[in-house]
Design an enzyme around this catalytic site. Sequence first.
Site, PDB file in Angstrom:
ATOM      1  N   HIS A 175       0.834  -1.215   0.000  1.00 17.91           N
ATOM      2  CA  HIS A 175       0.000   0.000   0.000  1.00 17.91           C
ATOM      3  C   HIS A 175       0.865   1.260   0.000  1.00 17.91           C
ATOM      4  CE1 HIS A 175      -2.959   2.858   1.481  1.00 17.91           C
ATOM      5  NE2 HIS A 175      -3.856   1.944   1.810  1.00 17.91           N
ATOM      6  N   GLU A 277      -1.094   1.084  -5.172  1.00 16.96           N
ATOM      7  CA  GLU A 277      -0.902  -0.144  -4.405  1.00 16.96           C
ATOM      8  C   GLU A 277      -0.909  -1.364  -5.330  1.00 16.96           C
ATOM      9  OE1 GLU A 277      -3.942  -0.084  -1.288  1.00 16.96           O
ATOM     10  OE2 GLU A 277      -4.077   2.072  -1.552  1.00 16.96           O
TER      11      GLU A 277
HETATM   12  C1  BG6 Z   1      -7.014   2.037   0.651  1.00 16.06           C
HETATM   13  C2  BG6 Z   1      -8.479   1.692   0.598  1.00 16.06           C
HETATM   14  O1  BG6 Z   1      -6.277   1.009   0.110  1.00 16.06           O
HETATM   15  O2  BG6 Z   1      -6.629   2.215   2.009  1.00 16.06           O
HETATM   16  C3  BG6 Z   1      -9.276   2.826   1.246  1.00 16.06           C
HETATM   17  O3  BG6 Z   1      -8.886   1.476  -0.743  1.00 16.06           O
HETATM   18  C4  BG6 Z   1      -8.786   3.062   2.658  1.00 16.06           C
HETATM   19  O4  BG6 Z   1     -10.659   2.490   1.240  1.00 16.06           O
HETATM   20  C5  BG6 Z   1      -7.280   3.304   2.623  1.00 16.06           C
HETATM   21  O5  BG6 Z   1      -9.451   4.174   3.209  1.00 16.06           O
HETATM   22  C6  BG6 Z   1      -6.661   3.525   3.997  1.00 16.06           C
HETATM   23  O6  BG6 Z   1      -6.977   2.470   4.848  1.00 16.06           O
HETATM   24  P1  BG6 Z   1      -6.544   2.515   6.365  1.00 16.06           P
HETATM   25  O7  BG6 Z   1      -7.146   1.287   6.997  1.00 16.06           O
HETATM   26  O8  BG6 Z   1      -5.056   2.478   6.393  1.00 16.06           O
HETATM   27  O9  BG6 Z   1      -7.101   3.792   6.933  1.00 16.06           O
END
Ligand code: BG6
Length: 313
Positions: A175, A277
Amino acid sequence: MVDDGMENSIEELNSRFPGSSLRFVQGKNGLVCCRISNAFGKANVYLQGAHVVSYCPHGKDEVLWMSPESMFEPGRAIRGGIPICWPWFGPHPGDNRFPQHGFARTCPWAVRAVLDTDHSTELFLGLLDDEHSRRFLDGRFDARYRVSVGSELTVELSVTNTGTDPLRSVGCALHSYFAIGDVTKAYVEGLEDIEFLDKLSGQKVTQSGRIAISDEVDRVYSAAPDPIRLIDNVKERMILVSSQGSQSTVVWNPWIEKSKRMTDFPDDGYQSMTCIETANALKDVRTIQPGDTHVIAQTIRLADLSGYEPGKK
Ligand code: BG6
């Protein structure tokens, strides 16, 4: 305790893995951080979540975006850098009490090996199933993460099913949060004509042209073209993202309202970041048969914009 029966004590890690290109230090809030510095660049990797929080090739600006408001709390996801979402992406498909994006990003990983090659320093981290993981995933696994720091950065997650039953519907996202000068002057190229699920509307849409971000973007594209280019007209550079073992790509920018709602994210943070990602999401989740290994990887490199023509590879 972390897996492999080893404590992540800084003293012990530095004596087990001596070397000039890498050192274990106490990072933010006392969490253990591995500092890599070699002829090609620098990187910092937290053992919690096997989380790369910084990558900077020599003579260049930081590539990854980190939230200045990330808490660095044990057991809580770090905001920015490269979280590993595994063994599911997004909310758990069957139980909404389970943590978003899986448990790998909040577990302490063990250091297994360090390797200096002619063109990189490689850090190998590991995570095994344990009582904690079995609360969320009924199965046995050996997850290995290779962080290779050179003139490019590669992160590679290899998961072997060490149990006797298949590991089904395993999702993942590497990510990456990328640092950009100004989101309104940046573009994502390479995903043209690819279908995506718009997570905000629930609609399937085909990407028309390059992606300009001028609102919240939360999309799962059903391909992982090589490379995807993040064009940054302020820093006058592009970030090239290549994926392996993936047929899905997530593009995310929280924009104004969601930035305000996130407690570990500055209100104006959306202006200087965008996530691209490398994923196994939606139909791209994988079944790992007993004894089999699934490998997913992302390679990140910088290029300048000289000679760059919009839309041309
Ligand atoms: C992204 C998702 O990969 O991660 C989003 O598609 C999400 O929906 C974002 O808000 C952040 O996620 P987190 O759990 O780290 O706040």
